[in-house]
Design an enzyme around this catalytic site. Sequence first.
Site, PDB file in Angstrom:
ATOM      1  N   HIS A  93      33.866  34.808  40.620  1.00 37.90           N
ATOM      2  CA  HIS A  93      34.455  36.102  40.270  1.00 37.90           C
ATOM      3  C   HIS A  93      33.313  37.116  40.167  1.00 37.90           C
ATOM      4  O   HIS A  93      32.146  36.769  40.269  1.00 37.90           O
ATOM      5  CB  HIS A  93      35.244  36.003  38.972  1.00 37.90           C
ATOM      6  CG  HIS A  93      36.577  35.359  39.170  1.00 37.90           C
ATOM      7  ND1 HIS A  93      37.615  35.994  39.800  1.00 37.90           N
ATOM      8  CD2 HIS A  93      37.033  34.125  38.847  1.00 37.90           C
ATOM      9  CE1 HIS A  93      38.654  35.187  39.858  1.00 37.90           C
ATOM     10  NE2 HIS A  93      38.332  34.040  39.287  1.00 37.90           N
ATOM     11  N   TYR A 117      49.594  29.058  41.581  1.00 37.41           N
ATOM     12  CA  TYR A 117      49.017  28.892  40.241  1.00 37.41           C
ATOM     13  C   TYR A 117      49.901  29.583  39.200  1.00 37.41           C
ATOM     14  O   TYR A 117      50.211  29.015  38.145  1.00 37.41           O
ATOM     15  CB  TYR A 117      47.614  29.508  40.254  1.00 37.41           C
ATOM     16  CG  TYR A 117      46.876  29.451  38.953  1.00 37.41           C
ATOM     17  CD1 TYR A 117      46.260  28.283  38.534  1.00 37.41           C
ATOM     18  CD2 TYR A 117      46.780  30.583  38.142  1.00 37.41           C
ATOM     19  CE1 TYR A 117      45.566  28.238  37.330  1.00 37.41           C
ATOM     20  CE2 TYR A 117      46.089  30.546  36.950  1.00 37.41           C
ATOM     21  CZ  TYR A 117      45.485  29.375  36.544  1.00 37.41           C
ATOM     22  OH  TYR A 117      44.799  29.336  35.356  1.00 37.41           O
ATOM     23  N   SER A 177      47.369  32.791  32.145  1.00 30.82           N
ATOM     24  CA  SER A 177      46.441  33.707  32.788  1.00 30.82           C
ATOM     25  C   SER A 177      47.188  35.010  33.034  1.00 30.82           C
ATOM     26  O   SER A 177      48.428  35.021  33.116  1.00 30.82           O
ATOM     27  CB  SER A 177      46.006  33.086  34.106  1.00 30.82           C
ATOM     28  OG  SER A 177      45.828  34.062  35.091  1.00 30.82           O
ATOM     29  N   SER A 178      46.442  36.110  33.180  1.00 32.16           N
ATOM     30  CA  SER A 178      47.110  37.388  33.403  1.00 32.16           C
ATOM     31  C   SER A 178      47.797  37.436  34.764  1.00 32.16           C
ATOM     32  O   SER A 178      48.621  38.315  35.007  1.00 32.16           O
ATOM     33  CB  SER A 178      46.115  38.539  33.257  1.00 32.16           C
ATOM     34  OG  SER A 178      45.048  38.359  34.143  1.00 32.16           O
ATOM     35  N   CYS A 179      47.496  36.478  35.657  1.00 32.07           N
ATOM     36  CA  CYS A 179      48.134  36.515  36.979  1.00 32.07           C
ATOM     37  C   CYS A 179      49.591  36.064  36.934  1.00 32.07           C
ATOM     38  O   CYS A 179      50.276  36.086  37.943  1.00 32.07           O
ATOM     39  CB  CYS A 179      47.341  35.710  37.999  1.00 32.07           C
ATOM     40  SG  CYS A 179      47.524  33.943  37.789  1.00 32.07           S
ATOM     41  N   LYS A 188      51.882  28.113  35.825  1.00 29.25           N
ATOM     42  CA  LYS A 188      51.553  28.598  34.479  1.00 29.25           C
ATOM     43  C   LYS A 188      52.798  29.158  33.787  1.00 29.25           C
ATOM     44  O   LYS A 188      52.979  28.999  32.577  1.00 29.25           O
ATOM     45  CB  LYS A 188      50.449  29.657  34.551  1.00 29.25           C
ATOM     46  CG  LYS A 188      49.083  29.056  34.838  1.00 29.25           C
ATOM     47  CD  LYS A 188      48.636  28.223  33.655  1.00 29.25           C
ATOM     48  CE  LYS A 188      47.336  27.525  33.852  1.00 29.25           C
ATOM     49  NZ  LYS A 188      47.008  26.609  32.750  1.00 29.25           N
TER      50      LYS A 188
HETATM   51  P1  GDP Z   1      40.072  39.876  40.965  1.00 25.73           P
HETATM   52  O1  GDP Z   1      39.971  40.502  39.613  1.00 25.73           O
HETATM   53  O2  GDP Z   1      41.152  38.840  41.044  1.00 25.73           O
HETATM   54  O3  GDP Z   1      40.170  40.914  42.060  1.00 25.73           O
HETATM   55  O4  GDP Z   1      38.752  39.003  41.223  1.00 25.73           O
HETATM   56  P2  GDP Z   1      37.189  39.256  41.425  1.00 25.73           P
HETATM   57  O5  GDP Z   1      36.498  39.090  40.122  1.00 25.73           O
HETATM   58  O6  GDP Z   1      36.770  38.309  42.517  1.00 25.73           O
HETATM   59  O7  GDP Z   1      36.973  40.741  41.982  1.00 25.73           O
HETATM   60  C1  GDP Z   1      37.062  41.892  41.163  1.00 25.73           C
HETATM   61  C2  GDP Z   1      36.579  43.125  41.916  1.00 25.73           C
HETATM   62  O8  GDP Z   1      35.164  43.078  42.052  1.00 25.73           O
HETATM   63  C3  GDP Z   1      37.139  43.273  43.333  1.00 25.73           C
HETATM   64  O9  GDP Z   1      37.396  44.645  43.543  1.00 25.73           O
HETATM   65  C4  GDP Z   1      35.952  42.830  44.195  1.00 25.73           C
HETATM   66  O10 GDP Z   1      35.978  43.405  45.498  1.00 25.73           O
HETATM   67  C5  GDP Z   1      34.789  43.392  43.392  1.00 25.73           C
HETATM   68  N1  GDP Z   1      33.471  42.794  43.687  1.00 25.73           N
HETATM   69  C6  GDP Z   1      32.336  43.490  43.930  1.00 25.73           C
HETATM   70  N2  GDP Z   1      31.304  42.673  44.169  1.00 25.73           N
HETATM   71  C7  GDP Z   1      31.787  41.409  44.047  1.00 25.73           C
HETATM   72  C8  GDP Z   1      31.186  40.129  44.166  1.00 25.73           C
HETATM   73  O11 GDP Z   1      29.987  39.973  44.444  1.00 25.73           O
HETATM   74  N3  GDP Z   1      31.980  39.047  43.943  1.00 25.73           N
HETATM   75  C9  GDP Z   1      33.325  39.191  43.634  1.00 25.73           C
HETATM   76  N4  GDP Z   1      34.056  38.085  43.416  1.00 25.73           N
HETATM   77  N5  GDP Z   1      33.915  40.404  43.540  1.00 25.73           N
HETATM   78  C10 GDP Z   1      33.166  41.489  43.735  1.00 25.73           C
END
Ligand code: GDP
Length: 338
Positions: free
Chosen positions: A199, A156, A127-129, A160
Amino acid sequence: MPTGSLSSAGCSKMPEAPIFDLAGKRVWVAGHRGLVGSALVRRLARERCEVLTAGRDVADLRRRDDVDALYASLRPDVVILAAARVGGILANNSFPVDFLHDNLAIANNVIAGAAESGVEKLLFLGSSCIYPREAPQPIREEALLSAPLEPTNEWYAVAKIAGLKLCQAYRRQYGCDFISAMPTNLYGPGDNFDIASAHVIPGLLAKVRKAMEDDARTIEVWGTGRPRREFLYVDDLADALVHLLRHYSDEPPINVGTGSEVTIADLAWTICEAAGYSGGLQFDTSRPDGTMRKLLDVSRLHGLGWRAGTSLRDGIARTWLWYLDAHDSVVRDARVTA
Ligand code: GDP
């Protein structure tokens, strides 16, 4: 580690030319019910190979005995390790043992078992993390282990990293053709659409669905909308992985992404448009933005002759239709009868 029990003839030597033929091969997709595994099963159906799967009821991949028995019964020529314990920031923080121990055990058992049972090729998915929190963007494969990790998902990430190192170790010590791929943020059919734990793409699609059902005029978008992210449609990932099986045979992990990024605000508008939702966005800035940018450098993948083919708009539209079907939504019924 079963170092003493593995003869040099245990696993196949790396091919002279980095071209691997899948025709007639028995391919085990470990983790076939997940987002990535199910896309792999769809993609491999187009190849002249035999796809093997085994559910959790058959084998617990955290148990070495189960994995050994599975190798004895499946007799795979190729293994794609897409099984993992996954979850968001909250789950990672709350269950560190599960994320570190389970992912270490799965990687150790499946990779060591592959070497001992003479598997010809193994592809490990990371994963990219795994990359440092402050890695220069776009993130190159060389950034691995160059600085501290993001603490919220280090359990995690460490597992990985150990998995990909184990693949490298088997290559060096025994000449096994084991490779690793590091995908960017994925989305598509089979994702988790639970708003609290999803996500961003499935989370916003679920919010749009609810807003359409409730006739709500806006959906809530977390954070400022300014962070940028790269998104890869999961069927494109599956296609890239088949390409890597065929064309890649070396130690370094290969990044898999699109090479382009989008702001969360633009993503949210694309989601509304793809779903046919005419409401607006409401940004909840009390929610965290997370990292402001996360983009993989995909020059190596491009150099191997593969590029993502699905636009974000198309991928989201397909994911939306899958989601409506899977959830038997009243929105779909309204759309169909309109
Ligand atoms: P990340 O890539 O590990 O940060 O994971 P996420 O996919 O959960 O979040 C990506 C970005 O989308 C972050 O800046 C969140 O604050 C934003 N975001 C906006 N709306 C949402 C939502 O409804 N769900 C999630 N998970 N993220 C959101």
